[in-house]
Design a protein around this motif. Structure first.
Motif, PDB file in Angstrom:
ATOM      1  N   GLN A   1     -12.012  -9.523   9.264  1.00  0.00           N
ATOM      2  CA  GLN A   1     -11.107 -10.645   9.508  1.00  0.00           C
ATOM      3  C   GLN A   1      -9.686 -10.265   9.105  1.00  0.00           C
ATOM      4  O   GLN A   1      -9.476  -9.638   8.068  1.00  0.00           O
ATOM      5  CB  GLN A   1     -11.533 -11.865   8.684  1.00  0.00           C
ATOM      6  N   PHE A   2      -8.715 -10.664   9.914  1.00  0.00           N
ATOM      7  CA  PHE A   2      -7.301 -10.451   9.620  1.00  0.00           C
ATOM      8  C   PHE A   2      -6.566 -11.780   9.768  1.00  0.00           C
ATOM      9  O   PHE A   2      -6.888 -12.576  10.627  1.00  0.00           O
ATOM     10  CB  PHE A   2      -6.707  -9.398  10.558  1.00  0.00           C
ATOM     11  N   ALA A   3      -5.558 -11.978   8.927  1.00  0.00           N
ATOM     12  CA  ALA A   3      -4.844 -13.253   8.877  1.00  0.00           C
ATOM     13  C   ALA A   3      -3.742 -13.367   9.927  1.00  0.00           C
ATOM     14  O   ALA A   3      -2.880 -14.218   9.817  1.00  0.00           O
ATOM     15  CB  ALA A   3      -4.248 -13.452   7.487  1.00  0.00           C
ATOM     16  N   THR A   4      -3.778 -12.532  10.937  1.00  0.00           N
ATOM     17  CA  THR A   4      -2.762 -12.576  11.980  1.00  0.00           C
ATOM     18  C   THR A   4      -3.430 -12.589  13.345  1.00  0.00           C
ATOM     19  O   THR A   4      -4.576 -12.173  13.485  1.00  0.00           O
ATOM     20  CB  THR A   4      -1.806 -11.367  11.867  1.00  0.00           C
ATOM     21  N   ASN A   5      -2.710 -13.056  14.340  1.00  0.00           N
ATOM     22  CA  ASN A   5      -3.235 -13.064  15.700  1.00  0.00           C
ATOM     23  C   ASN A   5      -2.581 -12.001  16.562  1.00  0.00           C
ATOM     24  O   ASN A   5      -2.843 -11.919  17.751  1.00  0.00           O
ATOM     25  CB  ASN A   5      -3.032 -14.436  16.346  1.00  0.00           C
ATOM     26  N   SER A   6      -1.691 -11.194  15.962  1.00  0.00           N
ATOM     27  CA  SER A   6      -0.958 -10.197  16.718  1.00  0.00           C
ATOM     28  C   SER A   6      -0.889  -8.902  15.920  1.00  0.00           C
ATOM     29  O   SER A   6      -0.276  -8.861  14.855  1.00  0.00           O
ATOM     30  CB  SER A   6       0.454 -10.717  17.010  1.00  0.00           C
ATOM     31  N   LEU A   7      -1.534  -7.861  16.426  1.00  0.00           N
ATOM     32  CA  LEU A   7      -1.527  -6.555  15.770  1.00  0.00           C
ATOM     33  C   LEU A   7      -1.318  -5.458  16.802  1.00  0.00           C
ATOM     34  O   LEU A   7      -1.816  -5.561  17.927  1.00  0.00           O
ATOM     35  CB  LEU A   7      -2.857  -6.277  15.068  1.00  0.00           C
ATOM     36  N   THR A   8      -0.609  -4.421  16.395  1.00  0.00           N
ATOM     37  CA  THR A   8      -0.569  -3.187  17.170  1.00  0.00           C
ATOM     38  C   THR A   8      -1.503  -2.205  16.473  1.00  0.00           C
ATOM     39  O   THR A   8      -1.966  -2.456  15.355  1.00  0.00           O
ATOM     40  CB  THR A   8       0.843  -2.594  17.215  1.00  0.00           C
TER      41      THR A   8
ATOM     42  N   LEU B   1      -3.575   0.181  11.372  1.00  0.00           N
ATOM     43  CA  LEU B   1      -3.751   1.348  10.511  1.00  0.00           C
ATOM     44  C   LEU B   1      -3.025   1.170   9.184  1.00  0.00           C
ATOM     45  O   LEU B   1      -3.521   1.593   8.146  1.00  0.00           O
ATOM     46  CB  LEU B   1      -3.260   2.609  11.216  1.00  0.00           C
ATOM     47  N   ASP B   2      -1.863   0.538   9.204  1.00  0.00           N
ATOM     48  CA  ASP B   2      -1.133   0.283   7.962  1.00  0.00           C
ATOM     49  C   ASP B   2      -1.938  -0.617   7.022  1.00  0.00           C
ATOM     50  O   ASP B   2      -1.864  -0.475   5.805  1.00  0.00           O
ATOM     51  CB  ASP B   2       0.228  -0.345   8.247  1.00  0.00           C
ATOM     52  N   LEU B   3      -2.721  -1.519   7.591  1.00  0.00           N
ATOM     53  CA  LEU B   3      -3.574  -2.389   6.777  1.00  0.00           C
ATOM     54  C   LEU B   3      -4.848  -1.678   6.316  1.00  0.00           C
ATOM     55  O   LEU B   3      -5.272  -1.833   5.171  1.00  0.00           O
ATOM     56  CB  LEU B   3      -3.963  -3.644   7.574  1.00  0.00           C
ATOM     57  N   GLU B   4      -5.453  -0.917   7.201  1.00  0.00           N
ATOM     58  CA  GLU B   4      -6.745  -0.289   6.915  1.00  0.00           C
ATOM     59  C   GLU B   4      -6.618   1.033   6.160  1.00  0.00           C
ATOM     60  O   GLU B   4      -7.459   1.351   5.330  1.00  0.00           O
ATOM     61  CB  GLU B   4      -7.506  -0.048   8.224  1.00  0.00           C
ATOM     62  N   ILE B   5      -5.615   1.818   6.496  1.00  0.00           N
ATOM     63  CA  ILE B   5      -5.436   3.151   5.896  1.00  0.00           C
ATOM     64  C   ILE B   5      -3.959   3.299   5.516  1.00  0.00           C
ATOM     65  O   ILE B   5      -3.207   3.992   6.194  1.00  0.00           O
ATOM     66  CB  ILE B   5      -5.841   4.263   6.885  1.00  0.00           C
TER      67      ILE B   5
END
Length: 68
Positions: free
Chosen positions: A11-18, A23-27
């Motif tokens: 789950q991510f708290a945003t509806n818009s990701l590139t 990758l900045d969030l995960e790694i």
């Protein structure tokens, strides 16, 4: 936003990701030697900043390892 990454639902708290934002969030630390495929299509690193991720995408993040 709910995404399937490497066969795990997250789950991510945003509806818009590139790809790069994901990758900045995960790694966040070491992003060298990484390949990303979305829906069985490899996304070139040059497109990571502009390629949007949809909630239905199946994402695979692969890290290269050393060894033989």
């Amino acid at each position: 936003m709910e995404l399937k990454i490497n066969n795990q639902t997250k789950q991510f708290a945003t509806n818009s990701l590139t790809v790069q934002a994901l990758l900045d969030l995960e790694i966040p630390i070491k992003q060298n030697g990484i390949a990303v495929a979305i829906n069985n299509t490899v996304i070139p690193k040059s497109n990571w900043n502009s390629h949007p991720i949809q909630e239905t995408d199946d994402i695979l993040i692969i890290s290269a390892t050393q060894g033989g």
